[in-house]
Design a protein around this motif. Structure first.
Motif, mmCIF file in Angstrom:
data_model
loop_
_atom_site.group_PDB
_atom_site.id
_atom_site.type_symbol
_atom_site.label_atom_id
_atom_site.label_comp_id
_atom_site.label_asym_id
_atom_site.label_seq_id
_atom_site.Cartn_x
_atom_site.Cartn_y
_atom_site.Cartn_z
ATOM 1 N N ILE A 62 48.010 39.377 48.168
ATOM 2 C CA ILE A 62 46.963 39.479 47.138
ATOM 3 C C ILE A 62 45.610 39.209 47.789
ATOM 4 C CG2 ILE A 62 46.080 38.469 44.986
ATOM 5 C CD1 ILE A 62 49.028 37.822 44.284
ATOM 6 N N ASP A 63 44.644 40.084 47.523
ATOM 7 C CA ASP A 63 43.352 39.957 48.221
ATOM 8 C C ASP A 63 42.304 39.209 47.413
ATOM 9 O OD1 ASP A 63 44.156 41.403 50.529
ATOM 10 O OD2 ASP A 63 44.096 43.215 49.309
ATOM 11 N N CYS A 64 42.369 39.320 46.082
ATOM 12 C CA CYS A 64 41.433 38.536 45.270
ATOM 13 C C CYS A 64 41.965 38.411 43.844
ATOM 14 C CB CYS A 64 40.039 39.145 45.259
ATOM 15 S SG CYS A 64 39.877 40.585 44.228
ATOM 16 N N TYR A 65 41.461 37.394 43.157
ATOM 17 C CA TYR A 65 41.879 37.133 41.779
ATOM 18 C C TYR A 65 40.690 37.296 40.842
ATOM 19 C CZ TYR A 65 46.037 34.876 43.775
ATOM 20 O OH TYR A 65 47.198 34.606 44.468
ATOM 21 N N VAL A 66 41.003 37.732 39.611
ATOM 22 C CA VAL A 66 39.992 37.794 38.541
ATOM 23 C C VAL A 66 40.584 37.083 37.333
ATOM 24 C CG1 VAL A 66 38.583 39.302 37.079
ATOM 25 C CG2 VAL A 66 39.243 40.074 39.384
ATOM 26 N N MET A 67 39.779 36.257 36.683
ATOM 27 C CA MET A 67 40.282 35.538 35.495
ATOM 28 C C MET A 67 39.160 35.271 34.503
ATOM 29 S SD MET A 67 40.824 31.653 36.918
ATOM 30 C CE MET A 67 41.722 32.151 38.375
ATOM 31 N N GLY A 68 39.582 35.014 33.252
ATOM 32 C CA GLY A 68 38.634 34.627 32.217
ATOM 33 C C GLY A 68 38.312 33.150 32.315
ATOM 34 N N SER A 69 37.245 32.757 31.649
ATOM 35 C CA SER A 69 36.788 31.371 31.777
ATOM 36 C C SER A 69 37.788 30.377 31.202
ATOM 37 C CB SER A 69 35.442 31.196 31.080
ATOM 38 O OG SER A 69 35.562 31.480 29.705
ATOM 39 N N ARG A 70 38.529 30.786 30.170
ATOM 40 C CA ARG A 70 39.475 29.821 29.589
ATOM 41 C C ARG A 70 40.663 29.600 30.523
ATOM 42 N NH1 ARG A 70 39.823 32.547 23.919
ATOM 43 N NH2 ARG A 70 37.612 32.734 23.528
ATOM 44 N N PRO A 99 39.351 34.859 47.349
ATOM 45 C CA PRO A 99 38.192 34.953 46.458
ATOM 46 C C PRO A 99 38.657 35.025 45.002
ATOM 47 C CG PRO A 99 38.048 36.557 48.252
ATOM 48 C CD PRO A 99 39.396 35.926 48.355
ATOM 49 N N THR A 100 38.028 34.250 44.142
ATOM 50 C CA THR A 100 38.437 34.162 42.741
ATOM 51 C C THR A 100 37.214 34.381 41.854
ATOM 52 O OG1 THR A 100 40.196 32.637 43.345
ATOM 53 C CG2 THR A 100 39.519 32.630 41.033
ATOM 54 N N LEU A 101 37.210 35.482 41.133
ATOM 55 C CA LEU A 101 36.094 35.833 40.257
ATOM 56 C C LEU A 101 36.389 35.322 38.856
ATOM 57 C CD1 LEU A 101 33.726 37.759 41.317
ATOM 58 C CD2 LEU A 101 35.816 37.916 42.654
ATOM 59 N N VAL A 102 35.484 34.523 38.321
ATOM 60 C CA VAL A 102 35.670 33.974 36.977
ATOM 61 C C VAL A 102 34.659 34.622 36.042
ATOM 62 C CG1 VAL A 102 35.608 31.877 35.582
ATOM 63 C CG2 VAL A 102 36.502 31.789 37.920
ATOM 64 N N LEU A 103 35.169 35.287 35.013
ATOM 65 C CA LEU A 103 34.278 35.943 34.048
ATOM 66 C C LEU A 103 33.792 34.920 33.046
ATOM 67 C CD1 LEU A 103 36.531 39.051 33.378
ATOM 68 C CD2 LEU A 103 34.575 38.905 34.916
ATOM 69 N N THR A 104 32.498 34.769 32.960
ATOM 70 C CA THR A 104 31.956 33.811 31.992
ATOM 71 C C THR A 104 30.472 34.044 31.774
ATOM 72 O OG1 THR A 104 31.777 31.481 31.417
ATOM 73 C CG2 THR A 104 31.408 32.009 33.730
ATOM 74 N N SER A 105 30.028 33.672 30.578
ATOM 75 C CA SER A 105 28.596 33.710 30.299
ATOM 76 C C SER A 105 28.018 32.306 30.399
ATOM 77 C CB SER A 105 28.374 34.254 28.880
ATOM 78 O OG SER A 105 29.123 33.479 27.963
ATOM 79 N N ARG A 106 28.883 31.344 30.782
ATOM 80 C CA ARG A 106 28.457 29.946 30.834
ATOM 81 C C ARG A 106 28.287 29.465 32.269
ATOM 82 N NH1 ARG A 106 33.082 26.979 28.274
ATOM 83 N NH2 ARG A 106 34.315 28.814 28.780
#
Ligand SMILES: NC(=O)c1ccc[n+]([C@@H]2O[C@H](COP(=O)([O-])OP(=O)(O)OC[C@H]3O[C@@H](n4cnc5c(N)ncnc54)[C@H](OP(=O)(O)O)[C@@H]3O)[C@@H](O)[C@H]2O)c1
Length: 197
Positions: A54-62, A83-90
């Motif tokens: 696995i090359d990178c992770y994407v997840m929601g803020s919760r 690398p871990t991308l966290v989707l958030t507006s906070r």
């Protein structure tokens, strides 16, 4: 330009009735005590070797907040040094350099930033982000690990799907623990609905 073999996978574990967490976010039910004699055993080293692909992770803020709580509780960080991308507006705490907070268009993130750079891109939840990934036509593959339990109510695997998504069953594995792992390829194609909201 995208990586020629880039692949977006959504993977989560769920109860047989399709929930990834209880309504309050708890995942205590993930520990089950079933035994399926004819099932496969996960060989030592397999998971470690698999995670390396696995090359990178994407997840929601919760989901990220759950991961932070796990780590604070001494259960470690499940995403290694990837690398871990966290989707958030906070403005959430960034507990390690590999974590990046992202606020913006999901199709842009996947197609312009992640696909050109990474081959195996894993969306690891939760239901909101997985739903958006599918609605936007960004996923190539869905891996669904069904645990031998019903919990009656909770957060669904996919939030707010507004249309059918046709799948092709590519792989089925049953494990000694009673878990069944389904791997589906998303049929149709990504390009179709990338600009849908
Ligand atoms: N069973 C499993 O395998 C599994 C796996 C993963 C998670 N879980 C569980 O699922 C629960 C979380 O799932 P969930 O569906 O509630 O939430 P989630 O998908 O993890 O996170 C949703 C949040 O992410 C942010 N977000 C989503 N899309 C965005 C975008 N395009 N741009 C910016 N921000 C975006 C928003 O929060 P902001 O307010 O921060 O903007 C949104 O409320 C947790 O309890 C977790 O433990 C279980």
């Amino acid at each position: 330009m995208r990586h020629p073999d880039s692949r977006v996978t959504i993977h989560m574990a769920a109860s047989l009735d399709g929930f990834i967490a209880r309504k309050d976010g708890s995942v205590d039910w993930l520990e089950t005590a079933d035994e399926f004699a004819a099932g496969e055993t996960i060989e030592p080293g397999f998971v470690e070797a698999f995670l390396k692909t696995i090359d990178c992770y994407v997840m929601g803020s919760r989901t990220y907040e759950t991961a932070l709580n796990f780590e604070a509780g001494g259960f470690g960080w499940s995403y290694g040094d990837k690398p871990t991308l966290v989707l958030t507006s906070r403005e959430l705490p960034r507990i390690r350099d590999t974590v990046e907070l992202y606020s913006g268009d999901l199709a842009h993130l996947v197609n312009e930033r992640l696909r050109p750079k990474y081959r195996n891109i894993w969306f690891v939840g939760g239901g909101v982000v997985s739903g958006e990934c599918l609605r936007r036509g960004l996923a190539d593959e869905v891996r669904y690990s069904i645990l031998p339990i019903l919990i009656g109510d909770g957060i669904p695997f996919f939030e707010r799907l507004d249309r059918d998504v046709a799948l092709h069953l590519a792989e089925v594995k049953a494990y000694k623990s009673g878990m069944v792992e389904l791997r589906y390829e998303v049929r149709g194609h990504r390009g179709q609905s990338q600009n849908a909201t």
